[in-house]
Design an enzyme around this catalytic site. Structure first.
Site, PDB file in Angstrom:
ATOM      1  N   CYS A 134       0.806  -1.218   0.000  1.00 46.50           N
ATOM      2  CA  CYS A 134       0.000   0.000   0.000  1.00 46.50           C
ATOM      3  C   CYS A 134       0.840   1.270   0.000  1.00 46.50           C
ATOM      4  CB  CYS A 134      -0.920   0.017   1.215  1.00 46.50           C
ATOM      5  SG  CYS A 134      -2.181  -1.272   1.235  1.00 46.50           S
ATOM      6  N   GLY A 135       2.092   1.157   0.410  1.00 47.43           N
ATOM      7  CA  GLY A 135       2.935   2.340   0.519  1.00 47.43           C
ATOM      8  C   GLY A 135       3.665   2.713  -0.749  1.00 47.43           C
TER       9      GLY A 135
END
Length: 343
Positions: free
Chosen positions: A142-143
């Protein structure tokens, strides 16, 4: 490196959380769950977790949890490239550019694997030049959006005249998985499909936003708290209940290191509990755009923070400085600063 345009694209198939439960509860996989797991899934999807709806690349999400790994991989290859390409088409139009004017294309994703990567497919679909530099970032979870922009920043430093496209795209529906693990069930209720595309260069335009001050915090001792694991060819998400606090403390560390105002934060919204933990760690600041994106689209994984940024910029902000942060698998958290150019 300056932002020239930013755009996003979402599949046409929109499901409320209640509609998602109605579909998933009719599947063979749901029938095989323990009653307590069935009750947990119903509770999450019908009683609210800060998400009203999500978008998916298929009209029948029930078929996803009973599909085999090959079918899900084929879905990612077919729909992931189309989703990414459409977001980039919008970004190119907003920047007043043609596809063959780009000098580099960077694509990040974690919800599927292709070799060659999605960048090759997008370049072909949009008719980009054959000498275009392509780069795919896979496995950052997600980063990934901020590391992708950091890669673009390095390219821009080497060639300030280069026009660089960056796409964050996730087909979370191709990683749907259902079993009795609470973290797996929560993941099934959180994630949606979507893509964000942006165009950057070293050209300093008036009122353009300049990216700088990149940061990363990598905590491999917490790797197993949030990660994909391969189970019989499927991507199975591991999600620990301590992730909200871990993310909040990581972001608090980074913003303290940067010396930025918490009111300038634009963040990835992992889920309701994550956003609440972030807001508390940042001294009670309200992450309005982060919450809006989460409510309308769910957790988009890597595109989330850029979709929130796009929303803020479209509304208009009086701030001259912003601080973007994303976090996910690693465990890792990332950040960058955006400063408005008044020259």
């Amino acid at each position: 490196m300056y932002l020239h345009s930013i755009a996003s694209h979402f599949p046409a198939h929109r499901f409320t959380q209640q509609e998602s439960f109605s579909a998933l509860s009719q599947t063979k996989s749901f029938a095989n769950l323990k009653r307590s797991s069935q009750a947990l899934l119903e509770k999450i999807l019908t009683q609210g977790i800060g998400i009203d709806s999500r978008h998916f690349c298929v009209s029948d999400i029930a078929g996803l949890v009973d599909a085999d790994a090959g079918e899900l991989n084929a879905l990612f290859e077919r729909e992931g490239r189309a989703l990414a390409a459409e977001a980039m088409r919008k970004a190119l139009k907003a920047a007043g550019l043609e596809a063959d004017e780009l000098d580099a294309l960077i694509v990040c994703t974690c919800t599927g694997y292709l070799c060659p990567g999605l960048s090759s497919h997008v370049a072909e679909l949009l008719g980009m030049r054959s000498n275009l530099y392509l780069q795919d970032l896979v496995g950052l979870g997600c980063g990934a959006a901020v590391p992708a922009l950091r890669s673009a920043h390095g390219l821009s430093a080497a060639d300030p005249e280069a026009k660089i496209g960056v796409i964050a795209v996730e087909l979370c529906s191709s990683a749907f998985f259902m079993d009795d693990d609470p973290g797996v069930l929560i993941s099934l209720c959180l994630f949606g499909d979507g893509a964000s595309a942006s165009i950057w260069s070293g050209e300093s335009l008036k009122n353009a936003w300049r990216a700088s001050g990149f940061q990363t915090l990598h905590l491999p001792e917490h790797r197993d708290m949030l990660r994909f694991e391969n189970q019989r060819g499927f991507l199975r998400n591991r999600l620990d209940r301590k992730v909200p606090e871990l993310a909040a403390q990581a972001v608090k560390h980074l913003i303290s290191e940067a010396g930025m105002d918490p009111a300038s934060v634009v963040a990835h919204g992992g889920g309701r509990d994550v956003v609440q933990a972030l807001e508390a760690a940042l001294g009670g600041v309200q992450l309005k755009e982060t919450r809006e994106v989460l409510r309308e689209y769910g957790n988009l994984s890597s595109p989330s923070v850029l979709v929130a940024l796009q929303r803020l910029l479209e509304k208009g902000t009086e701030r001259d400085s912003l601080w973007l942060t994303s976090f996910g698998a690693g465990f890792a958290a990332h950040a960058l600063q955006l400063h408005r150019n008044h020259g």
